[in-house]
Design a protein around this motif. Structure first.
Motif, PDB file in Angstrom:
ATOM      1  N   GLN A  18     -24.579 -14.234  13.583  1.00  0.00           N
ATOM      2  CA  GLN A  18     -24.292 -15.182  12.428  1.00  0.00           C
ATOM      3  C   GLN A  18     -23.409 -16.204  13.120  1.00  0.00           C
ATOM      4  O   GLN A  18     -22.610 -16.074  14.061  1.00  0.00           O
ATOM      5  N   VAL A 121     -27.101 -17.235   8.802  1.00  0.00           N
ATOM      6  CA  VAL A 121     -26.133 -16.531   8.101  1.00  0.00           C
ATOM      7  C   VAL A 121     -24.775 -17.184   8.690  1.00  0.00           C
ATOM      8  O   VAL A 121     -24.689 -17.304   9.794  1.00  0.00           O
ATOM      9  N   GLY A 126     -22.525 -16.392   4.131  1.00  0.00           N
ATOM     10  CA  GLY A 126     -24.032 -15.536   3.701  1.00  0.00           C
ATOM     11  C   GLY A 126     -24.885 -16.374   4.038  1.00  0.00           C
ATOM     12  O   GLY A 126     -24.925 -17.370   5.016  1.00  0.00           O
ATOM     13  N   CYS A 127     -26.110 -16.046   3.728  1.00  0.00           N
ATOM     14  CA  CYS A 127     -27.304 -16.627   3.986  1.00  0.00           C
ATOM     15  C   CYS A 127     -27.472 -18.121   3.641  1.00  0.00           C
ATOM     16  O   CYS A 127     -27.308 -18.369   2.102  1.00  0.00           O
TER      17      CYS A 127
END
Length: 164
Positions: A18, A121, A126-127
């Motif tokens: 991430q 991400v 978030g994505c």
């Protein structure tokens, strides 16, 4: 190399890979890194980095086929729909002995639950998009994307690799 082991490792990959932030420059760097890897390895792949809002990077290398862009789009659609890697979606469906059409009513023409697309991400957000490779066997497409993201984020790729 069982389904459960791969799903467990993919969950670790998705947790570890991430970004603190992600800009258009980051997307270009990720796509360029993947392209460099593919050229060095003489791989005929298509590479795509797309945010929910817009495309960021696209390259089709010698040896890729006219089908690869469709595979990219369909794999990316899986990430955009499920917010997880297309390989995880496919393995989960295989484990359940189901298909994306049977379980979710999603057409194969629009969704490909096959390895090669990975969620972008941003921590705390978030994505926000997906990075996708198409042209290799699905597990190898997935591995290539994971390797590139791990390299860009300076993560230990050995800890994130699949067991053979």
């Amino acid at each position: 190399m069982g389904i459960d082991a791969d799903l467990e490792r993919i969950a670790l990959q998705e947790s570890e890979l991430q970004f603190d932030s992600f800009s258009l420059e980051t997307g270009w760097a990720l796509g360029s890194l993947l392209r460099g890897m593919a050229v060095e390895r003489k791989l005929g792949v298509v590479i795509d980095v797309t945010l929910f809002s817009m495309p960021v990077f696209y390259a089709a290398l010698e040896g890729s086929t006219p089908d690869n862009p469709s595979w990219v789009r369909r794999k990316r659609n899986c990430v955009f729909r499920f917010l997880k890697s297309s390989y995880a979606v496919g393995l989960s469906l295989t484990k359940q002995e189901s298909t994306i059409q049977a379980k979710f009513g999603l057409p194969d023409a629009e969704y490909a639950p096959h390895g090669g697309s990975f969620p972008i991400v941003v921590k705390g957000t978030g994505c926000i998009g997906a990075v996708t490779v198409s042209g290799l066997p699905q597990r190898d497409d997935h591995i290539m994307v994971v390797e590139a993201i791990a390299t860009l984020l300076d993560k230990d790729i050995k800890a994130l690799k699949f067991d053979t």
